[in-house]
Design an enzyme around this catalytic site. Structure first.
Site, PDB file in Angstrom:
ATOM      1  N   HIS A 397       0.789  -1.191  -0.052  1.00 57.68           N
ATOM      2  CA  HIS A 397       0.175  -0.071  -0.093  1.00 57.68           C
ATOM      3  C   HIS A 397       0.823   1.277   0.023  1.00 57.68           C
ATOM      4  CE1 HIS A 397      -3.096   2.839   1.158  1.00 57.68           C
ATOM      5  NE2 HIS A 397      -4.048   1.924   0.570  1.00 57.68           N
ATOM      6  N   GLU A 450      -7.893  -5.332  -0.520  1.00 56.65           N
ATOM      7  CA  GLU A 450      -8.463  -5.864  -1.402  1.00 56.65           C
ATOM      8  C   GLU A 450      -8.314  -7.362  -1.339  1.00 56.65           C
ATOM      9  OE1 GLU A 450      -9.934  -4.211  -3.363  1.00 56.65           O
ATOM     10  OE2 GLU A 450      -9.010  -2.417  -4.123  1.00 56.65           O
TER      11      GLU A 450
HETATM   12  C1  LIG Z   1      -0.608  -0.558  -4.008  1.00 58.62           C
HETATM   13  C2  LIG Z   1       0.537  -0.438  -4.769  1.00 58.62           C
HETATM   14  C3  LIG Z   1       0.450   0.240  -5.934  1.00 58.62           C
HETATM   15  C4  LIG Z   1       1.320   0.624  -3.955  1.00 58.62           C
HETATM   16  O1  LIG Z   1       2.568   0.928  -4.772  1.00 58.62           O
HETATM   17  P1  LIG Z   1       3.637   1.884  -4.597  1.00 58.62           P
HETATM   18  O2  LIG Z   1       3.226   2.675  -3.245  1.00 58.62           O
HETATM   19  O3  LIG Z   1       3.692   2.685  -5.634  1.00 58.62           O
HETATM   20  O4  LIG Z   1       4.800   1.033  -4.387  1.00 58.62           O
HETATM   21  P2  LIG Z   1       5.985   0.906  -5.265  1.00 58.62           P
HETATM   22  O5  LIG Z   1       5.389   0.654  -6.442  1.00 58.62           O
HETATM   23  O6  LIG Z   1       6.887   2.211  -4.721  1.00 58.62           O
HETATM   24  O7  LIG Z   1       6.702  -0.578  -4.494  1.00 58.62           O
HETATM   25  C5  LIG Z   1       7.820  -0.226  -3.526  1.00 58.62           C
HETATM   26  C6  LIG Z   1       8.589  -1.714  -3.624  1.00 58.62           C
HETATM   27  O8  LIG Z   1       7.598  -2.835  -3.109  1.00 58.62           O
HETATM   28  C7  LIG Z   1       7.400  -3.677  -4.128  1.00 58.62           C
HETATM   29  N1  LIG Z   1       6.006  -4.111  -4.062  1.00 58.62           N
HETATM   30  C8  LIG Z   1       4.959  -3.221  -3.510  1.00 58.62           C
HETATM   31  N2  LIG Z   1       3.753  -3.567  -3.860  1.00 58.62           N
HETATM   32  C9  LIG Z   1       3.982  -5.115  -4.197  1.00 58.62           C
HETATM   33  C10 LIG Z   1       3.406  -6.458  -4.262  1.00 58.62           C
HETATM   34  N3  LIG Z   1       2.006  -6.381  -4.330  1.00 58.62           N
HETATM   35  N4  LIG Z   1       3.886  -7.535  -4.588  1.00 58.62           N
HETATM   36  C11 LIG Z   1       5.288  -7.514  -4.957  1.00 58.62           C
HETATM   37  N5  LIG Z   1       6.199  -6.427  -4.679  1.00 58.62           N
HETATM   38  C12 LIG Z   1       5.429  -4.956  -4.331  1.00 58.62           C
HETATM   39  C13 LIG Z   1       7.920  -3.038  -5.668  1.00 58.62           C
HETATM   40  O9  LIG Z   1       8.200  -3.838  -6.454  1.00 58.62           O
HETATM   41  C14 LIG Z   1       8.856  -1.911  -4.963  1.00 58.62           C
HETATM   42  O10 LIG Z   1      10.142  -2.762  -5.065  1.00 58.62           O
HETATM   43  P3  LIG Z   1      11.455  -2.114  -5.562  1.00 58.62           P
HETATM   44  O11 LIG Z   1      11.748  -1.338  -4.465  1.00 58.62           O
HETATM   45  O12 LIG Z   1      12.311  -3.200  -5.703  1.00 58.62           O
HETATM   46  O13 LIG Z   1      11.294  -1.372  -6.582  1.00 58.62           O
HETATM   47  C15 LIG Z   1       1.465  -1.682  -4.876  1.00 58.62           C
HETATM   48  O14 LIG Z   1       1.717  -2.005  -3.496  1.00 58.62           O
HETATM   49  C16 LIG Z   1       0.916  -2.745  -5.840  1.00 58.62           C
HETATM   50  O15 LIG Z   1       1.023  -2.753  -7.100  1.00 58.62           O
HETATM   51  N6  LIG Z   1       0.252  -3.737  -4.984  1.00 58.62           N
HETATM   52  C17 LIG Z   1      -0.660  -4.750  -5.834  1.00 58.62           C
HETATM   53  C18 LIG Z   1      -1.850  -4.198  -6.233  1.00 58.62           C
HETATM   54  C19 LIG Z   1      -3.158  -3.930  -5.121  1.00 58.62           C
HETATM   55  O16 LIG Z   1      -3.196  -4.812  -4.372  1.00 58.62           O
HETATM   56  N7  LIG Z   1      -3.787  -2.768  -5.388  1.00 58.62           N
HETATM   57  C20 LIG Z   1      -4.753  -2.555  -4.486  1.00 58.62           C
HETATM   58  C21 LIG Z   1      -4.399  -1.247  -3.604  1.00 58.62           C
HETATM   59  S1  LIG Z   1      -5.535  -0.918  -2.384  1.00 58.62           S
END
Ligand SMILES: CC(C)(COP(=O)(O)OP(=O)(O)OC[C@H]1O[C@@H](n2cnc3c(N)ncnc32)[C@H](O)[C@@H]1OP(=O)(O)O)[C@@H](O)C(=O)NCCC(=O)NCCS
Length: 512
Positions: A397, A450
């Protein structure tokens, strides 16, 4: 200007400074301000700044009916905040902006050397982004405060979020959806009379207006199996147009509230009707005797749900009504800030919510569980996915770096309901958190709302293609509350971007 040439306060300050002494009269100082066309005088003893007397002080004095022959010392602000000449202008603005100053003395080693206006500092701070400050804004605007709100907030490090003044999880545990809807629209929970009045007001608004209802079969047919949220987007647009929603800039609060109430009330009906039409079933009218969540399941599935299922879905709906400045809420506010109508804001927000990184994950989380299949397969499957760089759906998140409180609550709702997927989901959750901790150390990745949302909705019979639409049906209440708040105290939201293309101006080639 070169990218690294940051402007300092000395570059933009005015001097010599128009000054006054503490023992002269306010009227003499005011005459000097007028003659020199400045908004303030710095009150000095030699070259030391003792205070500042501004136009605002003159207004205060006049409002108090005080004698302008009084000494400056009685009306000045003593020991004013000051800024150093070598301070970087943007940083000086950032540190002083909260105080409401208009003019700041510039002091070097105890000596008054100039005066700078907040307007000049602001101008520089805003010009700078193209060259330097923009680099300091994190990608994705993470952690950037862009507005004030009284609707609610998320405290990511504490794993806590609230609606107005109440813990959102506690609300989901003991209140009805209608109560929380009222809270978001009105600022406090309803009394029993207010609750009854609100229910009476909302009930007829659940019905789809006849002209829109007549268009639904054609929308479902032309959309040809598109996701229900896409159909909702189209239908809300049609609804707003057919009901003559006017630009938010042109309507008063009561009219905007009435429009908001109608959209929030009818969205569940629209979703269920569209879903049924897509599956070749006849839409079902709302049942006036059923409260929100039971009615929603009834209109979707054609049967009055058990109280356990209705309550579980209601708790999910309450927990997802609002959640800080998430992407769809921000979208709704940006659209409202242009003065566009409420339906436009909701349509834009639905579009933002439809993305898998925002609201599109619950069905994908279940899909992931299906793909994993067995607990023996979970470790290699999860490892391979994370090593490939895939995201585990329902984990991570932007704001929560501890357990998402919604996920904790929904896990307990899922445990109450039981069901075949629960044990497996809990085992996968535990493994995934361990593996993410090992392969993505320090990223603090846990389940988000989710993951268990899918389990709860599945256990209540909600089909997968209705997971994200169900999220939309509660979040529209949050969006609408934000639209009302934005419209009540509006300023166009219009940020800047750092230009990173080929350097302009290039000669424009003539057409071949
Ligand atoms: C929710 C979300 C978009 C937040 O993303 P964000 O704040 O932009 O986080 P980042 O993209 O900066 O991720 C930070 C790190 O954690 C990792 N990461 C984040 N969520 C991850 C996940 N669900 N699975 C695996 N790795 C994950 C990223 O790959 C990144 O790794 P890195 O530093 O090696 O590049 C992200 O966690 C995600 O895509 N989750 C899956 C989709 C989901 O569940 N969405 C519903 C949200 S309520």
């Amino acid at each position: 200007m070169a990218a690294d040439a940051k402007r300092t306060v000395a570059d933009i300050m005015s001097r010599p400074v128009v000054t006054a002494t503490p023992d002269e009269t306010v009227s003499a100082a005011a005459d000097r301000m007028r003659a020199q066309s400045v908004g303030s005088v710095v009150v000095v003893d030699g070259d030391r700044a003792l205070g500042i007397l501004t136009e605002r002080d003159l207004v205060r004095l006049a409002a108090a009916g005080a004698d302008p022959g009084t000494q400056v010392a009685a009306w000045m602000t003593a020991e004013p905040d000051h800024v150093a000449p070598d301070a970087e202008a943007g940083a000086a603005f950032a540190s002083l902006a909260e105080h409401g100053y208009r003019h700041i003395p510039v002091v070097d080693d105890g000596r008054l050397v100039g005066i700078v206006s907040m307007r000049d500092l602001m101008r520089i701070a805003q010009i700078q982004p193209a060259e330097s400050l923009a680099h300091e804004v994190p990608r994705g605007l993470e952690g950037v405060v862009v507005a004030e709100t009284q609707i609610g907030d998320v405290r990511g490090l504490e794993g806590f979020y609230h609606y107005r003044q109440y813990n959102a999880v506690e609300l989901a545990e003991i209140r009805t959806l209608e109560d929380v809807w009222y809270l978001l629209f009105h600022g406090d929970l309803p009394s029993s009379t207010q609750r009854d009045d609100f229910a009476d007001e909302v009930r007829p608004l659940r019905m789809i207006p006849p002209a829109v209802k007549a268009a639904l079969p054609e929308i479902a047919r032309v959309a040809n199996g598109a996701p229900p949220l896409d159909l909702l987007r189209t239908t809300v647009s049609l609804l707003g147009a057919s009901l003559g929603y006017r630009p938010s800039l042109d309507v008063d609060h009561d009219e905007l509230r009435a429009e908001a109430l109608r959209v929030c009330a009818v969205v569940p009906t629209l979703l269920c009707a569209l879903h049924r039409l897509q599956h070749g079933d006849t839409p079902i009218d709302p049942d006036p005797d059923l409260p929100y969540a039971a009615n929603y399941l009834y209109m979707m599935l054609g049967e009055v749900p058990t109280p356990e299922h209705a309550r579980a879905v209601e708790q999910y709906l309450i927990s997802t009504i609002d959640h800080g400045f998430n992407a769809s809420t921000f979208t709704a506010r940006v659209i409202t800030s242009t003065g566009a109508d409420l339906a436009a804001a909701v349509v834009g927000a639905i579009g933002a919510l439809s993305g898998p990184l925002h609201g599109g994950a619950p069905s994908r989380a279940l899909q992931m569980l299906d793909e994993i299949g067995t607990i023996e397969n979970a470790d290699p499957w999860i490892r391979a996915a994370v090593e490939r760089g895939d995201r585990l759906m329902g984990f991570g998140h932007r704001v929560y770096k501890v357990d998402d409180p919604r996920s904790v609550m929904l896990r307990s709702v899922a445990e109450r309901l039981g069901g075949p997927k629960l044990d497996f989901a809990e085992q996968v959750e535990q493994l995934a958190v361990e593996i993410l901790g090992e392969l993505k150390p320090g990223r603090k990745l846990y389940t988000n709302v989710e993951f268990y949302a899918g389990i709860v909705m599945d256990a209540c019979g909600v089909p997968r293609d209705m997971f994200t639409p169900t999220f939309a049906s509660s979040r529209v209440i949050g969006w609408s509350a934000h639209v009302l708040e934005q419209a009540a105290d509006n300023r166009l939201i219009r940020p800047s971007a750092h230009y990173a293309g080929p350097p302009p101006p290039q000669p424009v080639p003539s057409a071949a």
